[in-house]
Design a protein around this motif. Structure first.
Motif, mmCIF file in Angstrom:
data_model
loop_
_atom_site.group_PDB
_atom_site.id
_atom_site.type_symbol
_atom_site.label_atom_id
_atom_site.label_comp_id
_atom_site.label_asym_id
_atom_site.label_seq_id
_atom_site.Cartn_x
_atom_site.Cartn_y
_atom_site.Cartn_z
ATOM 1 N N ARG A 72 0.826 -1.203 0.000
ATOM 2 C CA ARG A 72 0.000 0.000 0.000
ATOM 3 C C ARG A 72 0.867 1.263 0.000
ATOM 4 O O ARG A 72 0.567 2.234 -0.712
ATOM 5 N N SER A 73 1.954 1.249 0.749
ATOM 6 C CA SER A 73 2.866 2.398 0.780
ATOM 7 C C SER A 73 3.494 2.636 -0.589
ATOM 8 O O SER A 73 3.625 3.782 -1.048
ATOM 9 N N PHE A 74 3.875 1.542 -1.262
ATOM 10 C CA PHE A 74 4.460 1.628 -2.605
ATOM 11 C C PHE A 74 3.449 2.219 -3.587
ATOM 12 O O PHE A 74 3.790 3.073 -4.423
ATOM 13 N N VAL A 75 2.200 1.788 -3.458
ATOM 14 C CA VAL A 75 1.134 2.271 -4.339
ATOM 15 C C VAL A 75 0.879 3.764 -4.114
ATOM 16 O O VAL A 75 0.750 4.542 -5.067
ATOM 17 N N LEU A 76 0.824 4.175 -2.860
ATOM 18 C CA LEU A 76 0.591 5.586 -2.546
ATOM 19 C C LEU A 76 1.763 6.458 -2.992
ATOM 20 O O LEU A 76 1.566 7.530 -3.591
ATOM 21 N N LYS A 77 2.970 6.003 -2.707
ATOM 22 C CA LYS A 77 4.164 6.772 -3.057
ATOM 23 C C LYS A 77 4.254 7.015 -4.560
ATOM 24 O O LYS A 77 4.627 8.110 -5.005
ATOM 25 N N ASN A 78 3.890 6.000 -5.339
ATOM 26 C CA ASN A 78 4.033 6.103 -6.799
ATOM 27 C C ASN A 78 2.732 6.469 -7.507
ATOM 28 O O ASN A 78 2.663 6.432 -8.736
ATOM 29 N N LYS A 79 1.713 6.795 -6.721
ATOM 30 C CA LYS A 79 0.429 7.259 -7.268
ATOM 31 C C LYS A 79 -0.143 6.276 -8.292
ATOM 32 O O LYS A 79 -0.578 6.644 -9.378
ATOM 33 N N ILE A 80 -0.132 4.990 -7.921
ATOM 34 C CA ILE A 80 -0.599 3.935 -8.810
ATOM 35 C C ILE A 80 -2.108 4.044 -9.018
ATOM 36 O O ILE A 80 -2.862 4.299 -8.079
ATOM 37 N N THR A 81 -2.534 3.838 -10.259
ATOM 38 C CA THR A 81 -3.961 3.893 -10.585
ATOM 39 C C THR A 81 -4.550 2.523 -10.888
ATOM 40 O O THR A 81 -5.744 2.297 -10.703
ATOM 41 N N HIS A 82 -3.710 1.588 -11.378
ATOM 42 C CA HIS A 82 -4.196 0.276 -11.807
ATOM 43 C C HIS A 82 -3.308 -0.830 -11.239
ATOM 44 O O HIS A 82 -2.078 -0.747 -11.312
ATOM 45 N N LYS A 97 -7.297 -3.559 -2.441
ATOM 46 C CA LYS A 97 -8.463 -2.796 -2.894
ATOM 47 C C LYS A 97 -9.379 -2.440 -1.720
ATOM 48 O O LYS A 97 -9.969 -1.355 -1.687
ATOM 49 N N LEU A 98 -9.489 -3.309 -0.738
ATOM 50 C CA LEU A 98 -10.311 -3.020 0.441
ATOM 51 C C LEU A 98 -9.780 -1.812 1.208
ATOM 52 O O LEU A 98 -10.544 -1.046 1.799
ATOM 53 N N THR A 99 -8.454 -1.631 1.197
ATOM 54 C CA THR A 99 -7.849 -0.507 1.925
ATOM 55 C C THR A 99 -7.738 0.739 1.064
ATOM 56 O O THR A 99 -7.424 1.811 1.587
ATOM 57 N N PHE A 100 -7.965 0.562 -0.248
ATOM 58 C CA PHE A 100 -7.747 1.669 -1.190
ATOM 59 C C PHE A 100 -8.774 1.534 -2.318
ATOM 60 O O PHE A 100 -8.441 1.181 -3.447
#
Length: 357
Positions: A72-82, A97-100
């Motif tokens: 989740r941190s990696f996804v937030l840091k890199n502004k992942i959309t998919h 997906k449940l957390t984001f």
């Protein structure tokens, strides 16, 4: 778009190869491309391009909250959309997906034998599918299965595609005689049905003893692989069938062989077959999964039922006895791959589908 590929390991399997290939190709076409290995690294780590962001989670167990929040941190840091989750990595994608909830989650079904999944796994998959924004199937049969079993509406068929290796050192030296080698690129798993190959090897030893089989694929050191080794000894095939384990230098290996085979009893769309075509190898394969959509019998290869060792043997002999036919089939299979199974054509369809999903 900012997309990451989610895959359980980087061992040299078909789904793993496709996860790396998607990440590499997308890196030149979108804002951000990354790949996350959840449980294990492996040989394919060296195949990830330098412009692809990489994360290894070292996930322990089915539910590992530490791994989930690192992701989740990696996804937030890199502004992942998919999130593009391959095979069994769908469950971690579902938890993420449940957390984001704003993330778009897509599942890529590579499993040619989905019909035989245990009921418990199907129930977990069915519930997780409620959170999928779309599903990719690697053959038409899987597309139908997903619609029926998961009640998913946004399902697309996208074939696998082969990609040439990058900077891989040619280290594997195959045993046997030049122009008399047959290769099988398949991990040592039950659905790959190496026992059919051994049946054919026994017959071929009697009629064409100079020809040898070369089995390249991960050895899981389980009962299946032990049985293969035992049968090789029992039938005195030590000089006819050779095991190499996982190897990276596929192009180098294929350049050393004349014929390539697949003996599977179930498949999705085998990347190995696409690689055979990319390197113009004559093939004998079984009629499972999406293989019949690629190999047309006696036009660009031989295709037989998976329970017909005699027909498999006869087809192999037809190739062994004609270098002209080997060349003709190899060129024809190459043309088939170039028409319908290139990275460019698949990724173009993929990106258009993501935009409307």
């Amino acid at each position: 778009m900012r997309i990451i590929q989610l895959i359980d390991s980087l061992e040299a399997g078909g789904a793993e190869r496709m996860a790396v290939s998607y990440a590499n190709v997308l890196a030149t076409q979108i804002e951000f491309s990354g790949i996350v290995a959840t449980r294990k690294e492996g040989l394919l780590l060296d195949q990830i391009n330098g412009n692809v962001s990489y994360l290894f989670l070292n996930k322990k167990g089915k539910v590992d909250f530490g791994a989930l929040f690192r992701l989740r941190s990696f996804v937030l840091k890199n502004k992942i959309t998919h999130i593009h989750a391959h095979s069994t990595s769908f469950f971690l994608g579902f938890l993420l997906k449940l957390t984001f909830p704003s993330l778009k989650l897509f599942w890529h079904n590579h499993h040619g034998n989905s019909r035989s999944l245990p009921k418990k796994k199907i129930l977990i998959l069915r519930f997780s599918a409620l959170f999928f924004n779309g599903v990719i199937a690697v053959n038409q049969e899987l597309k139908i299965w997903v619609k029926q079993q998961l009640k998913a509406n946004n399902v697309i068929y996208l074939p696998n595609f082969p990609v040439k290796e990058i900077g891989v050192e040619a280290t594997t030296i195959l045993k046997g005689k030049n122009k008399k080698r047959i290769v099988s690129l398949a991990n040592l798993r039950g659905d790959k049905n190496h026992f059919l190959l051994l049946e054919v090897a026994i017959k071929l030893k009697q009629s064409y003893p100079d020809w040898t089989f070369h089995l390249v694929g991960k050895d899981f050191e389980d009962d299946y692989s032990k049985q293969i080794s035992r049968l090789i000894q029992e039938y005195d095939l030590e000089n006819n069938v050779f095991l190499y384990g996982s190897q990276q230098d596929i192009e180098n290996i294929l350049n050393q062989v004349s014929i390539a085979v697949l003996t599977s009893k179930s498949e999705g769309l085998p990347v190995a077959l696409l690689e055979y075509g990319l390197y113009k190898k004559a093939v004998v394969v079984t009629r499972v999964g999406e293989i019949p959509m690629i190999v047309q019998h006696e036009l660009n290869g031989f295709i037989v039922d998976s329970n017909k060792p005699d027909l498999f043997y006869e087809s192999l002999v037809n190739l062994i006895t004609s270098e002209e036919l080997q060349s003709e089939f190899g060129s024809a299979l190459y043309d088939t791959i170039q028409i319908s199974y290139t990275a460019e054509s698949v990724i173009e369809k993929y990106l258009k589908w993501l935009q409307i999903s």
